[in-house]
Design a protein around this motif. Structure first.
Motif, mmCIF file in Angstrom:
data_model
loop_
_atom_site.group_PDB
_atom_site.id
_atom_site.type_symbol
_atom_site.label_atom_id
_atom_site.label_comp_id
_atom_site.label_asym_id
_atom_site.label_seq_id
_atom_site.Cartn_x
_atom_site.Cartn_y
_atom_site.Cartn_z
ATOM 1 N N PRO A 103 32.801 14.530 -22.629
ATOM 2 C CA PRO A 103 32.719 14.067 -21.241
ATOM 3 C C PRO A 103 32.842 15.228 -20.259
ATOM 4 O O PRO A 103 33.651 16.139 -20.448
ATOM 5 N N LEU A 104 32.038 15.178 -19.214
ATOM 6 C CA LEU A 104 32.104 16.156 -18.133
ATOM 7 C C LEU A 104 32.225 15.383 -16.825
ATOM 8 O O LEU A 104 31.293 14.689 -16.416
ATOM 9 N N HIS A 105 33.391 15.468 -16.193
ATOM 10 C CA HIS A 105 33.619 14.735 -14.946
ATOM 11 C C HIS A 105 32.966 15.477 -13.786
ATOM 12 O O HIS A 105 33.321 16.621 -13.489
ATOM 13 N N VAL A 106 32.012 14.847 -13.142
ATOM 14 C CA VAL A 106 31.361 15.420 -11.966
ATOM 15 C C VAL A 106 32.255 15.127 -10.763
ATOM 16 O O VAL A 106 32.477 13.970 -10.414
ATOM 17 N N ARG A 107 32.772 16.162 -10.140
ATOM 18 C CA ARG A 107 33.820 16.012 -9.134
ATOM 19 C C ARG A 107 33.356 15.314 -7.860
ATOM 20 O O ARG A 107 34.143 14.657 -7.188
ATOM 21 N N LYS A 108 32.079 15.498 -7.508
ATOM 22 C CA LYS A 108 31.552 14.885 -6.293
ATOM 23 C C LYS A 108 30.318 14.057 -6.626
ATOM 24 O O LYS A 108 29.554 14.390 -7.531
ATOM 25 N N GLU A 109 30.127 13.011 -5.863
ATOM 26 C CA GLU A 109 28.988 12.116 -6.055
ATOM 27 C C GLU A 109 27.754 12.735 -5.399
ATOM 28 O O GLU A 109 27.549 12.622 -4.195
ATOM 29 N N THR A 147 35.519 3.708 -7.177
ATOM 30 C CA THR A 147 35.938 3.864 -8.571
ATOM 31 C C THR A 147 37.378 4.361 -8.632
ATOM 32 O O THR A 147 37.735 5.334 -7.965
ATOM 33 N N ALA A 148 38.192 3.711 -9.433
ATOM 34 C CA ALA A 148 39.588 4.120 -9.582
ATOM 35 C C ALA A 148 39.682 5.373 -10.455
ATOM 36 O O ALA A 148 38.949 5.496 -11.439
ATOM 37 N N PRO A 149 40.582 6.300 -10.111
ATOM 38 C CA PRO A 149 40.781 7.477 -10.969
ATOM 39 C C PRO A 149 41.115 7.085 -12.409
ATOM 40 O O PRO A 149 40.719 7.772 -13.355
ATOM 41 N N GLU A 150 41.829 5.970 -12.566
ATOM 42 C CA GLU A 150 42.183 5.509 -13.912
ATOM 43 C C GLU A 150 40.944 5.112 -14.717
ATOM 44 O O GLU A 150 40.935 5.219 -15.947
ATOM 45 N N ALA A 151 39.910 4.646 -14.011
ATOM 46 C CA ALA A 151 38.669 4.285 -14.698
ATOM 47 C C ALA A 151 37.956 5.528 -15.220
ATOM 48 O O ALA A 151 37.364 5.508 -16.306
ATOM 49 N N ILE A 152 38.009 6.606 -14.446
ATOM 50 C CA ILE A 152 37.428 7.874 -14.903
ATOM 51 C C ILE A 152 38.135 8.332 -16.173
ATOM 52 O O ILE A 152 37.495 8.731 -17.156
ATOM 53 N N GLU A 153 39.457 8.263 -16.164
ATOM 54 C CA GLU A 153 40.225 8.696 -17.334
ATOM 55 C C GLU A 153 39.958 7.794 -18.535
ATOM 56 O O GLU A 153 39.854 8.269 -19.671
ATOM 57 N N ALA A 154 39.846 6.489 -18.283
ATOM 58 C CA ALA A 154 39.548 5.558 -19.379
ATOM 59 C C ALA A 154 38.171 5.842 -19.964
ATOM 60 O O ALA A 154 37.981 5.810 -21.188
ATOM 61 N N ALA A 155 37.197 6.126 -19.089
ATOM 62 C CA ALA A 155 35.847 6.442 -19.562
ATOM 63 C C ALA A 155 35.857 7.703 -20.419
ATOM 64 O O ALA A 155 35.158 7.777 -21.443
ATOM 65 N N LYS A 156 36.648 8.686 -20.024
ATOM 66 C CA LYS A 156 36.758 9.910 -20.826
ATOM 67 C C LYS A 156 37.253 9.593 -22.235
ATOM 68 O O LYS A 156 36.734 10.123 -23.227
ATOM 69 N N VAL A 157 38.260 8.743 -22.315
ATOM 70 C CA VAL A 157 38.827 8.374 -23.613
ATOM 71 C C VAL A 157 37.779 7.663 -24.472
ATOM 72 O O VAL A 157 37.611 7.957 -25.666
ATOM 73 N N ILE A 158 37.057 6.734 -23.857
ATOM 74 C CA ILE A 158 36.059 5.949 -24.591
ATOM 75 C C ILE A 158 34.926 6.834 -25.100
ATOM 76 O O ILE A 158 34.549 6.777 -26.280
ATOM 77 N N TYR A 159 34.380 7.655 -24.214
ATOM 78 C CA TYR A 159 33.256 8.505 -24.618
ATOM 79 C C TYR A 159 33.689 9.544 -25.658
ATOM 80 O O TYR A 159 32.931 9.870 -26.575
ATOM 81 N N THR A 160 34.904 10.044 -25.523
ATOM 82 C CA THR A 160 35.413 10.994 -26.517
ATOM 83 C C THR A 160 35.519 10.331 -27.885
ATOM 84 O O THR A 160 35.177 10.935 -28.913
ATOM 85 N N ALA A 161 35.980 9.082 -27.906
ATOM 86 C CA ALA A 161 36.089 8.346 -29.167
ATOM 87 C C ALA A 161 34.721 8.115 -29.800
ATOM 88 O O ALA A 161 34.614 7.919 -31.013
ATOM 89 N N LEU A 162 33.674 8.159 -28.978
ATOM 90 C CA LEU A 162 32.306 8.021 -29.483
ATOM 91 C C LEU A 162 31.714 9.373 -29.885
ATOM 92 O O LEU A 162 30.513 9.477 -30.133
ATOM 93 N N GLY A 163 32.559 10.395 -29.933
ATOM 94 C CA GLY A 163 32.110 11.713 -30.375
ATOM 95 C C GLY A 163 31.410 12.520 -29.310
ATOM 96 O O GLY A 163 30.674 13.459 -29.623
ATOM 97 N N MET A 164 31.664 12.200 -28.033
ATOM 98 C CA MET A 164 30.953 12.864 -26.951
ATOM 99 C C MET A 164 31.849 13.874 -26.240
ATOM 100 O O MET A 164 33.069 13.892 -26.419
#
Length: 321
Positions: free
Chosen positions: A179-185, A160-177
């Protein structure tokens, strides 16, 4: 490759309790939603769940243009994802199923569209193994009811690209959520690992005849659960340390971790662990004093209690039920 972050069309694959919650949230935020689920009777069941959730969403406030009529149910995966700006999969928790599903989803989706999975514990590196453009694939683990609870855990896989994590944060935030980035899998991520520990202890208490399920739920509902709703565990224990804060709490109550209170083995209370916990809670505390945090806790507890009382009265229930 830049990922899409301003979405107009939301694709939802899987329309059970979690999938329908995503659909309701997306519709309430004024998006067009395309849904797919191969189960017999899936479409009417989905529309029924959306209708049931809608009054709560209306109370919360709908975005301009929000409408249940903007939901389209389709017959194939390709139809569902082909034109979508964002894709959320909520299929059953089976690795073989998700492997096959994401191979098909990613092959048909726009390469710049983020793909999220609602899995509550499977690792993205495993089920995105056969995906096309796996760099845009993440876990977006929500909590039920998805249309109301804001937390979504975002987990990336090995590719997963770091940019995808950041994009997901933006999308979920726009949905009123939130986001909590889990640092390790890690299996179970963050919230479910905590919930699983509590669940194990609860089952032990029932199994050993210590308490009934109702008594255990009461222990949460009328005690720690009220504080957890707005403060969490670490800040609560910071206050328990008084003016000296977390370091005093760890010093005073740390030895109790070795007492046989639970069935879970406790970690070794090393200097590093103590420092990490103290540093973390200090960062959470920021410039606020213990007294200021206590006032916030008390005011918020009163608000939560009043909200619970009011809602129960509306539904013909007493506060103690």
């Amino acid at each position: 490759m830049p990922f899409i972050t301003e979405i107009k069309t939301f694709a939802a694959l899987g329309s059970g309790v979690i999938g329908s919650g995503w659909v309701a949230r997306a519709l309430a935020h004024g998006l067009d939603v395309i849904a797919w689920d191969p189960a017999p009777g899936a479409e009417p069941a989905l529309r029924k769940r959306i209708a049931n959730a809608w009054p709560a969403l209306e109370k919360q406030g709908l975005a301009p243009g929000a409408s249940q009529a903007r939901l389209k149910f389709v017959a194939t995966i390709e139809e569902c994802v082909r034109g979508a700006d964002f894709i959320q999969e909520s299929a059953p928790e089976r690795l073989d199923l998700k492997l096959d599903l994401h191979a098909k989803i990613s092959a048909a989706a726009k390469p710049e569209a983020i793909i999220g999975s609602s899995t509550s514990g499977l690792l993205p590196s495993e089920f995105y193994e056969s995906a096309t453009h796996p760099e845009r694939c993440v876990v977006g683990h929500p909590f039920n009811p998805v249309y109301l609870l804001p937390l979504v855990e975002i987990v990336g896989g090995k590719r997963t690209a770091p940019e995808a994590i950041e994009a997901a944060k933006v999308i979920y935030t726009a949905l009123g959520m939130r986001p909590l980035h889990v640092r390790k899998e890690v299996p179970g991520f963050i919230a479910d690992r905590l919930l699983e520990a509590l669940w194990r202890e609860a089952l032990h208490l029932v199994n050993d005849g210590v308490a009934t399920t109702g008594e255990i739920d009461d222990a949460i509902r009328f005690g720690a659960g009220l504080r957890w709703s707005f403060m969490g565990t670490f800040l609560t224990y910071t206050l328990a340390g008084g003016d000296a804060g977390m370091r005093h709490f760890m010093s005073q109550f740390g030895p109790a971790l070795k007492l046989p209170w639970t069935y879970l083995p406790a970690p070794e209370l090393t200097d590093k662990l103590i420092d990490d916990v103290v540093d973390g809670t200090s960062a959470q505390l920021g410039e606020r004093s213990i007294a200021a945090l206590e006032r916030y806790r008390d005011d918020t507890l009163l608000a939560v209690l009043e909200a619970v009382k009011s809602s129960k009265q509306t539904h013909g229930m007493s506060f103690g039920e």
